[in-house]
Write a protein that holds these residues in place. Structure first.
Motif, PDB file in Angstrom:
ATOM      1  N   TRP A   1      85.392  88.111 102.992  1.00  0.00           N
ATOM      2  CA  TRP A   1      84.302  87.519 103.129  1.00  0.00           C
ATOM      3  C   TRP A   1      83.598  88.829 103.279  1.00  0.00           C
ATOM      4  O   TRP A   1      82.108  87.959 103.202  1.00  0.00           O
ATOM      5  CB  TRP A   1      84.652  87.033 103.838  1.00  0.00           C
ATOM      6  CG  TRP A   1      85.729  85.292 103.021  1.00  0.00           C
ATOM      7  CD1 TRP A   1      86.312  85.050 102.433  1.00  0.00           C
ATOM      8  CD2 TRP A   1      85.418  84.063 104.023  1.00  0.00           C
ATOM      9  NE1 TRP A   1      86.792  83.986 102.272  1.00  0.00           N
ATOM     10  CE2 TRP A   1      86.189  83.573 103.302  1.00  0.00           C
ATOM     11  CE3 TRP A   1      85.120  83.558 104.878  1.00  0.00           C
ATOM     12  CZ2 TRP A   1      86.637  81.555 103.498  1.00  0.00           C
ATOM     13  CZ3 TRP A   1      85.413  82.580 105.406  1.00  0.00           C
ATOM     14  CH2 TRP A   1      85.842  81.016 103.535  1.00  0.00           C
ATOM     15  N   LEU A   2      83.251  90.072 103.696  1.00  0.00           N
ATOM     16  CA  LEU A   2      82.473  90.572 104.170  1.00  0.00           C
ATOM     17  C   LEU A   2      82.404  92.462 103.538  1.00  0.00           C
ATOM     18  O   LEU A   2      81.652  92.814 103.565  1.00  0.00           O
ATOM     19  CB  LEU A   2      82.843  90.867 106.102  1.00  0.00           C
ATOM     20  CG  LEU A   2      82.540  89.631 106.763  1.00  0.00           C
ATOM     21  CD1 LEU A   2      82.800  90.226 108.390  1.00  0.00           C
ATOM     22  CD2 LEU A   2      81.767  88.939 107.235  1.00  0.00           C
ATOM     23  N   SER A   3      83.221  91.904 101.944  1.00  0.00           N
ATOM     24  CA  SER A   3      82.428  92.667 101.582  1.00  0.00           C
ATOM     25  C   SER A   3      81.925  92.559  99.718  1.00  0.00           C
ATOM     26  O   SER A   3      81.810  91.055  99.743  1.00  0.00           O
ATOM     27  CB  SER A   3      84.397  93.188 100.997  1.00  0.00           C
ATOM     28  OG  SER A   3      85.502  93.706 101.299  1.00  0.00           O
TER      29      SER A   3
ATOM     30  N   MET B   1      77.814  84.149 100.975  1.00  0.00           N
ATOM     31  CA  MET B   1      76.220  84.529 101.951  1.00  0.00           C
ATOM     32  C   MET B   1      75.539  85.221 101.716  1.00  0.00           C
ATOM     33  O   MET B   1      75.111  85.597 102.174  1.00  0.00           O
ATOM     34  CB  MET B   1      75.991  83.292 103.196  1.00  0.00           C
ATOM     35  CG  MET B   1      76.218  81.915 103.200  1.00  0.00           C
ATOM     36  SD  MET B   1      76.292  81.284 104.836  1.00  0.00           S
ATOM     37  CE  MET B   1      74.855  80.814 105.048  1.00  0.00           C
ATOM     38  N   GLY B   2      76.007  86.377 101.231  1.00  0.00           N
ATOM     39  CA  GLY B   2      75.707  87.682 101.002  1.00  0.00           C
ATOM     40  C   GLY B   2      75.651  88.482 102.258  1.00  0.00           C
ATOM     41  O   GLY B   2      74.839  89.704 102.281  1.00  0.00           O
TER      42      GLY B   2
ATOM     43  N   ASP C   1      75.643  85.401  97.410  1.00  0.00           N
ATOM     44  CA  ASP C   1      77.086  85.251  97.757  1.00  0.00           C
ATOM     45  C   ASP C   1      77.964  84.922  96.343  1.00  0.00           C
ATOM     46  O   ASP C   1      77.388  84.588  95.440  1.00  0.00           O
ATOM     47  CB  ASP C   1      77.160  83.814  98.473  1.00  0.00           C
ATOM     48  CG  ASP C   1      78.683  83.406  98.674  1.00  0.00           C
ATOM     49  OD1 ASP C   1      80.065  83.381  98.210  1.00  0.00           O
ATOM     50  OD2 ASP C   1      78.704  82.841  99.619  1.00  0.00           O
ATOM     51  N   ASP C   2      79.045  86.053  97.038  1.00  0.00           N
ATOM     52  CA  ASP C   2      80.064  86.101  95.385  1.00  0.00           C
ATOM     53  C   ASP C   2      81.692  85.816  95.307  1.00  0.00           C
ATOM     54  O   ASP C   2      82.153  86.234  94.828  1.00  0.00           O
ATOM     55  CB  ASP C   2      80.075  88.151  95.271  1.00  0.00           C
ATOM     56  CG  ASP C   2      80.216  88.947  96.680  1.00  0.00           C
ATOM     57  OD1 ASP C   2      80.934  87.991  97.004  1.00  0.00           O
ATOM     58  OD2 ASP C   2      80.562  89.935  96.038  1.00  0.00           O
ATOM     59  N   LEU C   3      81.786  84.605  96.143  1.00  0.00           N
ATOM     60  CA  LEU C   3      82.733  84.774  96.675  1.00  0.00           C
ATOM     61  C   LEU C   3      83.307  83.798  95.573  1.00  0.00           C
ATOM     62  O   LEU C   3      82.969  82.173  95.611  1.00  0.00           O
ATOM     63  CB  LEU C   3      82.909  84.050  98.402  1.00  0.00           C
ATOM     64  CG  LEU C   3      82.991  84.803  99.285  1.00  0.00           C
ATOM     65  CD1 LEU C   3      83.837  83.862 100.581  1.00  0.00           C
ATOM     66  CD2 LEU C   3      83.180  86.123  98.979  1.00  0.00           C
TER      67      LEU C   3
END
Length: 260
Positions: free
Chosen positions: A129-131, A136-137, A158-160
């Motif tokens: 989520w934080l990579s 949300m970037g 956001d890329d999730l």
């Protein structure tokens, strides 16, 4: 023997919190989790490698000069679930006693990482989520100099990509020889990943089956080698993956890819 400095995949559980009156709020408990224990154990499973597992907050608090020592001492750096702010800020910026005494600047740790890779250091970029761009970037890796050495291009937002049904992994037959003896087709469903674009000169070894999004990508940067694994090596995205029978062998082979 390789020495690996593994940053991220730690968490602190605070609570539950009780409101005992309008003026009194109590935390009942504090527990620290090292979600990196699976990857650490995997890389150390043969007894040939040494891993130092470091929480994001400890990396953030490294004083000037200490990260330079890490880059000199360790062969491979692993970044997992650690947003760009941990590179770009220093606790000393918030020390009010230092305000006005001198100009406050500190070595840019993204620049130091890029220079180390160009000189031959290996780096693994792992998802979460934080990579990469992250939730949300917030990951923000693509907004730093890290983009110069990653084998993938981050999305701007956001890329999730997540699903409780999980995603199947497909194998690039031209690259499968890197994992000879490991049944990559038996990788269990992955519950989420970071969506990126592979760079033209990179090698895509694994993809997400339905979308064909890159999943495991390797590349070169100067004299160094880098690897991007687009999911979490630990729960929750990897809650099935960590119990895969080839988990340790898989990560040892990934380590070989960045060691060259």
């Amino acid at each position: 023997m390789a020495k690996i400095y593994y940053i991220g995949d730690w968490a602190v559980l605070m609570g539950p919190q009780f409101a005992e009156s309008p003026f009194n709020y109590e935390w009942k408990g504090l527990e620290i989790f090292n979600y990196g224990k699976w990857l650490k154990d995997a890389l150390e499973s043969t007894g040939q490698h040494e891993v130092k597992s470091v929480a994001a907050w400890d990396f953030y608090k490294l004083p000037p000069g200490e990260y330079e020592k890490v880059l000199e001492e360790y062969d491979v750096i692993v970044f997992s679930d650690i947003e760009a702010k941990n590179f770009q800020l220093s606790p000393a910026f918030f020390d009010r006693e230092k305000f006005g005494n001198k100009v406050l600047t500190f070595p840019d740790r993204t620049r130091l990482t890029v220079e180390a890779v160009n000189e031959g250091k290996g780096v693994m970029f792992l998802g979460g989520w934080l990579s990469f761009s992250g939730e949300m970037g917030k990951g923000g890796w693509g907004r730093t100099k890290l983009r110069e050495i990653m084998p993938v291009k981050c999305r701007e937002t956001d890329d999730l990509v997540e699903s409780t049904e999980g995603f199947e992994i497909s194998v690039n037959q031209d690259q499968e020889h890197f994992f000879e003896g490991i049944d990559l087709h038996s990788i269990p469903p992955i519950l989420g990943y970071n969506q990126v674009e592979a760079l033209p000169d990179s090698q895509v070894i694994l993809s997400i089956g339905e979308s064909e999004d890159p999943f495991l990508v390797t590349g070169n940067a100067g004299k160094g080698k880098t690897l991007a694994y687009m999911s979490d090596p630990a729960p929750h995205w990897g809650c099935n993956f960590v119990y895969w029978k080839h988990y340790s062998d898989f990560w040892l082979r990934c380590l070989d890819l960045v060691l060259g």
